[in-house]
Design an enzyme around this catalytic site. Structure first.
Site, PDB file in Angstrom:
ATOM      1  N   ASP A   4       0.798  -1.244   0.000  1.00 55.71           N
ATOM      2  CA  ASP A   4       0.000   0.000   0.000  1.00 55.71           C
ATOM      3  C   ASP A   4       0.826   1.288   0.000  1.00 55.71           C
ATOM      4  O   ASP A   4       0.490   2.249   0.713  1.00 55.71           O
ATOM      5  CB  ASP A   4      -0.949   0.021   1.209  1.00 55.71           C
ATOM      6  CG  ASP A   4      -1.996  -1.087   1.162  1.00 55.71           C
ATOM      7  OD1 ASP A   4      -1.902  -1.948   0.279  1.00 55.71           O
ATOM      8  OD2 ASP A   4      -2.885  -1.084   2.030  1.00 55.71           O
ATOM      9  N   HIS A  44     -10.552   0.442  -2.811  1.00 57.05           N
ATOM     10  CA  HIS A  44     -11.897   0.391  -2.252  1.00 57.05           C
ATOM     11  C   HIS A  44     -12.964   0.934  -3.207  1.00 57.05           C
ATOM     12  O   HIS A  44     -12.718   1.919  -3.919  1.00 57.05           O
ATOM     13  CB  HIS A  44     -11.966   1.244  -0.979  1.00 57.05           C
ATOM     14  CG  HIS A  44     -11.131   0.743   0.153  1.00 57.05           C
ATOM     15  ND1 HIS A  44     -11.084  -0.581   0.523  1.00 57.05           N
ATOM     16  CD2 HIS A  44     -10.324   1.402   1.030  1.00 57.05           C
ATOM     17  CE1 HIS A  44     -10.291  -0.708   1.570  1.00 57.05           C
ATOM     18  NE2 HIS A  44      -9.799   0.474   1.890  1.00 57.05           N
ATOM     19  N   HIS A  73     -10.608   6.929   1.482  1.00 61.26           N
ATOM     20  CA  HIS A  73      -9.234   6.789   0.987  1.00 61.26           C
ATOM     21  C   HIS A  73      -9.160   5.684  -0.051  1.00 61.26           C
ATOM     22  O   HIS A  73      -9.932   4.740  -0.017  1.00 61.26           O
ATOM     23  CB  HIS A  73      -8.274   6.478   2.155  1.00 61.26           C
ATOM     24  CG  HIS A  73      -8.552   5.143   2.783  1.00 61.26           C
ATOM     25  ND1 HIS A  73      -9.513   4.967   3.738  1.00 61.26           N
ATOM     26  CD2 HIS A  73      -8.006   3.924   2.570  1.00 61.26           C
ATOM     27  CE1 HIS A  73      -9.546   3.696   4.110  1.00 61.26           C
ATOM     28  NE2 HIS A  73      -8.646   3.029   3.401  1.00 61.26           N
ATOM     29  N   LYS A  98      -6.603  -5.095  -3.160  1.00 58.11           N
ATOM     30  CA  LYS A  98      -7.336  -5.670  -2.029  1.00 58.11           C
ATOM     31  C   LYS A  98      -8.306  -4.628  -1.492  1.00 58.11           C
ATOM     32  O   LYS A  98      -8.193  -3.450  -1.813  1.00 58.11           O
ATOM     33  CB  LYS A  98      -6.361  -6.099  -0.929  1.00 58.11           C
ATOM     34  CG  LYS A  98      -5.593  -4.910  -0.356  1.00 58.11           C
ATOM     35  CD  LYS A  98      -4.540  -5.355   0.603  1.00 58.11           C
ATOM     36  CE  LYS A  98      -3.846  -4.199   1.279  1.00 58.11           C
ATOM     37  NZ  LYS A  98      -4.721  -3.203   1.924  1.00 58.11           N
ATOM     38  N   CYS A 137      -2.193  -2.638   7.551  1.00 57.28           N
ATOM     39  CA  CYS A 137      -2.073  -3.559   6.424  1.00 57.28           C
ATOM     40  C   CYS A 137      -0.763  -4.341   6.432  1.00 57.28           C
ATOM     41  O   CYS A 137      -0.736  -5.502   6.036  1.00 57.28           O
ATOM     42  CB  CYS A 137      -2.272  -2.810   5.116  1.00 57.28           C
ATOM     43  SG  CYS A 137      -3.983  -2.217   4.955  1.00 57.28           S
TER      44      CYS A 137
HETATM   45 ZN   LIG Z   1      -8.414   0.974   3.364  1.00 56.71          ZN
END
Ligand SMILES: [Zn+2]
Length: 190
Positions: A4, A44, A73, A98, A137
Site C-alpha cells: 500500500d 476500495h 481513501h 485488495k 495492512c
Molecule cells: Zn483501506
C-alpha cells in the site's frame, strides 16, 4: 512485497501515514535485489464500509474492528489510490488489489486475492515485506503470510505506522515478531 505505498497513505493524501514517503529511499535501494516484486494497493469501492459516514445494513460489516472509522481513501481508479510516484513502476512485477469488498476492511494482501497461490506458483517461500501502514495492512499481511506458511522478513526502515493510539506500531511489531517474522534493516540487505 510493498504494501500500500499509495498517494492517499503518504503526506498530502487522504489518510496520510506520518513519514509514509520516507520508505521510498530504502525501497529504491532494494528493489533490484529481488526476483519478484509485488506491490499491493488498497482498492476500495466508493461506499466501502470502513469510510466515515458510510451506512451499512446491520450485520453487514465483517471486520473485527468497528466500521466507518477512516476518512475516504484509496477509492478505485482515483489519484489517491495510485502507487506513490517515487516507486519505480517498471520494477514492480505484480500489482495485487485488495479491499474491494465493501463489507470487510481489506487489511491483508492475502484476503481473497489469490496471492498465496500466485507466490507458490512462482516458487516463493520467503517474503521480504515493506510498506504502509505498520499497524494495519503491513501487520495483517505479515501475520497472514506466516499463517499460510511463508517465511517473512520485515524491512524495518521501510515501514511506517499510523499510531492512532501511541504505541500501536510498536505493538504490531512485537506481535509480528512473536508470530515468527524476522526484522532487518535495508542496509543489512544491500
Ligand atoms: Zn483501506
Amino acid at each position: 512485497m510493498i504494501v500500500d505505498f499509495q498517494n492517499d497513505f503518504t503526506p498530502g493524501g487522504a489518510l496520510a501515514v506520518p513519514e509514509g514517503d520516507a520508505i521510498a529511499a530504502p525501497l529504491a535501494r532494494l528493489l533490484d535485489r529481488f526476483d519478484l516484486v509485488v506491490a499491493t494497493r488498497d482498492w476500495h469501492p466508493p461506499d466501502h464500509g470502513s469510510f466515515d459516514g458510510v451506512k451499512l445494513a446491520p450485520g453487514e460489516w465483517r471486520g473485527r474492528g468497528p466500521a466507518a472509522t477512516w476518512p475516504v481513501h484509496c477509492v478505485q481508479d482515483t489519484p489517491g489510490a495510485e502507487l506513490h510516484p517515487a516507486l519505480d513502476r517498471a520494477k514492480v512485477d505484480v500489482i495485487v488489489d485488495k479491499g474491494a469488498d465493501a463489507s470487510e476492511p481489506g487489511y491483508s494482501a492475502f484476503d481473497g486475492t489469490g496471492l498465496a497461490e500466485l507466490l507458490r506458483h512462482r516458487g516463493v517461500d520467503r517474503l521480504f515485506v515493506a510498506g504502509l501502514a505498520t499497524d494495519y495492512c503491513v501487520r495483517q499481511t505479515v501475520l497472514d503470510a506466516l499463517d499460510v506458511g511463508f517465511a517473512v522478513v520485515v524491512v524495518e526502515d521501510a515501514i511506517r505506522g499510523v499510531d492512532v493510539e501511541p504505541g500501536d506500531s510498536a505493538g504490531a511489531i512485537a506481535e509480528m515478531r512473536t508470530a515468527g517474522a524476522v526484522f532487518v534493516r535495508s542496509d543489512e540487505l544491500t
